[in-house]
Design a protein around this motif. Structure first.
Motif, PDB file in Angstrom:
ATOM      1  N   THR A   1     -25.069 -19.405  55.503  1.00  0.00           N
ATOM      2  CA  THR A   1     -23.879 -20.697  55.741  1.00  0.00           C
ATOM      3  C   THR A   1     -22.013 -20.375  56.372  1.00  0.00           C
ATOM      4  O   THR A   1     -21.940 -19.307  56.510  1.00  0.00           O
ATOM      5  CB  THR A   1     -22.882 -20.695  54.112  1.00  0.00           C
ATOM      6  N   LEU A   2     -22.470 -20.990  57.812  1.00  0.00           N
ATOM      7  CA  LEU A   2     -20.765 -21.747  58.174  1.00  0.00           C
ATOM      8  C   LEU A   2     -19.519 -22.135  57.436  1.00  0.00           C
ATOM      9  O   LEU A   2     -20.326 -23.348  57.382  1.00  0.00           O
ATOM     10  CB  LEU A   2     -21.038 -21.469  59.153  1.00  0.00           C
ATOM     11  N   PRO A   3     -18.222 -21.629  57.847  1.00  0.00           N
ATOM     12  CA  PRO A   3     -16.974 -22.445  57.130  1.00  0.00           C
ATOM     13  C   PRO A   3     -17.821 -24.724  58.378  1.00  0.00           C
ATOM     14  O   PRO A   3     -18.222 -24.618  58.887  1.00  0.00           O
ATOM     15  CB  PRO A   3     -16.008 -22.655  57.902  1.00  0.00           C
ATOM     16  N   LYS A   4     -17.273 -25.875  57.300  1.00  0.00           N
ATOM     17  CA  LYS A   4     -17.645 -26.551  58.476  1.00  0.00           C
ATOM     18  C   LYS A   4     -16.329 -26.968  59.528  1.00  0.00           C
ATOM     19  O   LYS A   4     -16.722 -27.909  60.317  1.00  0.00           O
ATOM     20  CB  LYS A   4     -17.378 -27.591  57.181  1.00  0.00           C
ATOM     21  N   THR A   5     -16.228 -25.865  59.541  1.00  0.00           N
ATOM     22  CA  THR A   5     -15.208 -26.251  60.862  1.00  0.00           C
ATOM     23  C   THR A   5     -16.171 -26.153  62.411  1.00  0.00           C
ATOM     24  O   THR A   5     -17.179 -25.059  62.123  1.00  0.00           O
ATOM     25  CB  THR A   5     -13.905 -24.982  60.944  1.00  0.00           C
ATOM     26  N   GLU A   6     -15.620 -26.734  63.659  1.00  0.00           N
ATOM     27  CA  GLU A   6     -16.921 -26.420  64.227  1.00  0.00           C
ATOM     28  C   GLU A   6     -16.141 -27.462  65.229  1.00  0.00           C
ATOM     29  O   GLU A   6     -15.308 -28.071  65.887  1.00  0.00           O
ATOM     30  CB  GLU A   6     -18.156 -27.240  64.804  1.00  0.00           C
ATOM     31  N   VAL A   7     -15.714 -25.779  66.569  1.00  0.00           N
ATOM     32  CA  VAL A   7     -14.947 -26.298  67.982  1.00  0.00           C
ATOM     33  C   VAL A   7     -15.630 -26.811  68.735  1.00  0.00           C
ATOM     34  O   VAL A   7     -17.088 -26.420  69.025  1.00  0.00           O
ATOM     35  CB  VAL A   7     -14.641 -24.868  68.217  1.00  0.00           C
ATOM     36  N   LYS A   8     -15.832 -27.633  69.226  1.00  0.00           N
ATOM     37  CA  LYS A   8     -15.840 -28.600  70.676  1.00  0.00           C
ATOM     38  C   LYS A   8     -15.745 -28.111  71.864  1.00  0.00           C
ATOM     39  O   LYS A   8     -13.639 -28.094  71.781  1.00  0.00           O
ATOM     40  CB  LYS A   8     -16.395 -30.274  70.387  1.00  0.00           C
ATOM     41  N   VAL A   9     -15.625 -28.840  73.311  1.00  0.00           N
ATOM     42  CA  VAL A   9     -15.120 -28.194  74.277  1.00  0.00           C
ATOM     43  C   VAL A   9     -14.737 -29.227  74.247  1.00  0.00           C
ATOM     44  O   VAL A   9     -14.347 -30.681  73.480  1.00  0.00           O
ATOM     45  CB  VAL A   9     -15.871 -28.856  74.919  1.00  0.00           C
ATOM     46  N   GLY A  10     -13.452 -29.398  74.734  1.00  0.00           N
ATOM     47  CA  GLY A  10     -11.548 -30.571  74.635  1.00  0.00           C
ATOM     48  C   GLY A  10     -10.613 -30.380  73.510  1.00  0.00           C
ATOM     49  O   GLY A  10     -10.644 -31.136  73.147  1.00  0.00           O
ATOM     50  N   ASP A  11     -11.677 -29.923  72.485  1.00  0.00           N
ATOM     51  CA  ASP A  11     -10.794 -29.610  71.424  1.00  0.00           C
ATOM     52  C   ASP A  11      -9.256 -28.456  71.908  1.00  0.00           C
ATOM     53  O   ASP A  11      -9.091 -28.196  72.968  1.00  0.00           O
ATOM     54  CB  ASP A  11     -10.946 -28.605  70.214  1.00  0.00           C
ATOM     55  N   GLU A  12      -7.945 -28.847  70.838  1.00  0.00           N
ATOM     56  CA  GLU A  12      -7.445 -27.945  71.310  1.00  0.00           C
ATOM     57  C   GLU A  12      -7.192 -27.062  70.620  1.00  0.00           C
ATOM     58  O   GLU A  12      -8.380 -27.352  69.218  1.00  0.00           O
ATOM     59  CB  GLU A  12      -5.994 -28.438  70.959  1.00  0.00           C
TER      60      GLU A  12
ATOM     61  N   LEU B   1     -10.145 -13.070  57.606  1.00  0.00           N
ATOM     62  CA  LEU B   1     -11.087 -13.791  58.630  1.00  0.00           C
ATOM     63  C   LEU B   1      -9.967 -15.454  58.570  1.00  0.00           C
ATOM     64  O   LEU B   1     -11.297 -16.273  58.927  1.00  0.00           O
ATOM     65  CB  LEU B   1     -12.402 -14.319  57.883  1.00  0.00           C
ATOM     66  N   SER B   2      -9.069 -15.099  59.034  1.00  0.00           N
ATOM     67  CA  SER B   2      -8.448 -16.893  60.088  1.00  0.00           C
ATOM     68  C   SER B   2      -9.058 -16.889  61.166  1.00  0.00           C
ATOM     69  O   SER B   2      -9.445 -18.222  61.587  1.00  0.00           O
ATOM     70  CB  SER B   2      -7.286 -16.085  60.953  1.00  0.00           C
ATOM     71  N   PHE B   3     -10.014 -15.997  62.196  1.00  0.00           N
ATOM     72  CA  PHE B   3     -10.224 -16.599  63.066  1.00  0.00           C
ATOM     73  C   PHE B   3     -11.801 -17.195  62.639  1.00  0.00           C
ATOM     74  O   PHE B   3     -11.854 -18.440  63.714  1.00  0.00           O
ATOM     75  CB  PHE B   3     -10.919 -15.929  64.196  1.00  0.00           C
ATOM     76  N   GLY B   4     -12.373 -16.733  62.315  1.00  0.00           N
ATOM     77  CA  GLY B   4     -13.604 -16.470  61.855  1.00  0.00           C
ATOM     78  C   GLY B   4     -13.918 -17.689  61.135  1.00  0.00           C
ATOM     79  O   GLY B   4     -14.451 -19.162  60.851  1.00  0.00           O
ATOM     80  N   THR B   5     -12.885 -18.514  59.950  1.00  0.00           N
ATOM     81  CA  THR B   5     -12.791 -19.982  59.458  1.00  0.00           C
ATOM     82  C   THR B   5     -12.149 -20.798  60.103  1.00  0.00           C
ATOM     83  O   THR B   5     -12.546 -21.697  60.844  1.00  0.00           O
ATOM     84  CB  THR B   5     -11.808 -19.264  58.145  1.00  0.00           C
ATOM     85  N   ASN B   6     -10.936 -20.706  61.536  1.00  0.00           N
ATOM     86  CA  ASN B   6     -11.020 -21.533  62.467  1.00  0.00           C
ATOM     87  C   ASN B   6     -11.846 -22.137  63.281  1.00  0.00           C
ATOM     88  O   ASN B   6     -11.677 -22.924  63.748  1.00  0.00           O
ATOM     89  CB  ASN B   6      -9.625 -21.595  62.768  1.00  0.00           C
ATOM     90  N   TYR B   7     -12.566 -21.434  63.293  1.00  0.00           N
ATOM     91  CA  TYR B   7     -13.853 -21.458  64.870  1.00  0.00           C
ATOM     92  C   TYR B   7     -14.855 -21.561  64.160  1.00  0.00           C
ATOM     93  O   TYR B   7     -15.845 -22.056  65.115  1.00  0.00           O
ATOM     94  CB  TYR B   7     -13.711 -20.550  66.018  1.00  0.00           C
ATOM     95  N   GLY B   8     -14.882 -21.475  62.769  1.00  0.00           N
ATOM     96  CA  GLY B   8     -16.198 -21.519  62.298  1.00  0.00           C
ATOM     97  C   GLY B   8     -17.590 -21.134  62.243  1.00  0.00           C
ATOM     98  O   GLY B   8     -19.083 -21.255  62.326  1.00  0.00           O
ATOM     99  N   VAL B   9     -16.796 -20.024  62.505  1.00  0.00           N
ATOM    100  CA  VAL B   9     -18.401 -18.467  62.900  1.00  0.00           C
ATOM    101  C   VAL B   9     -18.210 -17.418  61.235  1.00  0.00           C
ATOM    102  O   VAL B   9     -19.005 -16.723  61.622  1.00  0.00           O
ATOM    103  CB  VAL B   9     -18.058 -17.693  63.723  1.00  0.00           C
ATOM    104  N   ALA B  10     -17.141 -18.012  60.233  1.00  0.00           N
ATOM    105  CA  ALA B  10     -17.039 -16.942  60.017  1.00  0.00           C
ATOM    106  C   ALA B  10     -19.324 -17.083  58.215  1.00  0.00           C
ATOM    107  O   ALA B  10     -19.172 -17.838  58.315  1.00  0.00           O
ATOM    108  CB  ALA B  10     -15.962 -16.622  58.926  1.00  0.00           C
ATOM    109  N   ILE B  11     -19.338 -16.061  58.755  1.00  0.00           N
ATOM    110  CA  ILE B  11     -20.751 -15.474  58.086  1.00  0.00           C
ATOM    111  C   ILE B  11     -20.206 -15.127  56.460  1.00  0.00           C
ATOM    112  O   ILE B  11     -20.162 -14.652  55.917  1.00  0.00           O
ATOM    113  CB  ILE B  11     -21.546 -14.772  58.014  1.00  0.00           C
ATOM    114  N   GLU B  12     -20.122 -16.453  55.419  1.00  0.00           N
ATOM    115  CA  GLU B  12     -19.957 -16.682  54.014  1.00  0.00           C
ATOM    116  C   GLU B  12     -21.269 -15.793  53.662  1.00  0.00           C
ATOM    117  O   GLU B  12     -20.239 -14.683  52.568  1.00  0.00           O
ATOM    118  CB  GLU B  12     -20.498 -17.485  52.818  1.00  0.00           C
ATOM    119  N   GLU B  13     -22.201 -15.533  53.905  1.00  0.00           N
ATOM    120  CA  GLU B  13     -22.879 -14.456  52.951  1.00  0.00           C
ATOM    121  C   GLU B  13     -22.880 -12.800  53.261  1.00  0.00           C
ATOM    122  O   GLU B  13     -23.366 -11.853  52.362  1.00  0.00           O
ATOM    123  CB  GLU B  13     -24.515 -14.818  53.289  1.00  0.00           C
ATOM    124  N   LEU B  14     -22.569 -12.679  54.383  1.00  0.00           N
ATOM    125  CA  LEU B  14     -22.300 -11.613  54.925  1.00  0.00           C
ATOM    126  C   LEU B  14     -20.779 -10.657  55.293  1.00  0.00           C
ATOM    127  O   LEU B  14     -20.350  -9.765  55.312  1.00  0.00           O
ATOM    128  CB  LEU B  14     -23.419 -10.987  55.974  1.00  0.00           C
TER     129      LEU B  14
END
Length: 166
Positions: A12-23, A111-124
């Motif tokens: 499970t990852l945060p619902k945030t997903e960073v895409k090309v073109g995003d700030e 987990l500021s980076f992991g949450t904001n970039y959608g890469v924090a693995i909830e289970e681990l």
């Protein structure tokens, strides 16, 4: 949303997903000396952000070594390797491995980076392997969420994206 597995099991990852073109999302992580580092610390440069679960594992070590080697060949590119490893462990590992051309940063505190970039693995409470390239004006120009955390990213594509970013 990125679909990611760890050893074949969905995570499970945060619902945030960073895409090309995003700030590029802001974040606050720790340097090896425990000072806070944000995206603003490297403003005006291209940033290649290499995200690894733990620097003390095989693929993560190889990924960090590869980007350390490439760092000296890239002009106006700062390479940041982010994991949830403690800053002391990152510093020790870099010293033992001769890693001097990139900066290792710890997201262990909140987990500021992991949450904001959608890469924090909830289970681990680890970060999913990924690569982000952010240009000098803070626009995301390249994103790779590696589908299986234990696999390597596309190094050549990430390096080319960093070279092409302005």
């Amino acid at each position: 949303m990125a679909s990611v597995t760890f050893k074949g099991n969905s995570v499970t990852l945060p619902k945030t997903e960073v895409k090309v073109g995003d700030e590029a999302p802001q974040f606050k992580v720790l340097a090896n000396d425990l000072s806070e580092v944000t995206l603003e610390n490297s403003k005006g440069k291209v940033r290649l952000i290499s995200v690894v679960p733990s620097i003390d594992t095989g693929v993560c070590e190889q990924q960090t070594r590869r980007f350390n080697e490439e760092a000296s060949k890239l002009d106006n590119v700062e390479i940041l390797t982010i994991s949830v490893d403690l800053p002391f462990a990152q510093k020790r590992w870099c010293a033992a491995e001769g890693i001097e051309n990139l900066q290792t940063l710890s997201d262990h505190r909140n987990l500021s980076f992991g949450t904001n970039y959608g890469v924090a693995i909830e289970e681990l409470r680890l970060l999913a392997r990924s690569i982000f390239v952010v240009d000098s004006s803070d626009t995301v120009t390249y994103v790779e969420y590696v589908p299986e955390v234990t696999d390597h990213p596309d190094y050549d594509a990430a390096i080319e994206a960093a070279r092409s970013a302005k």
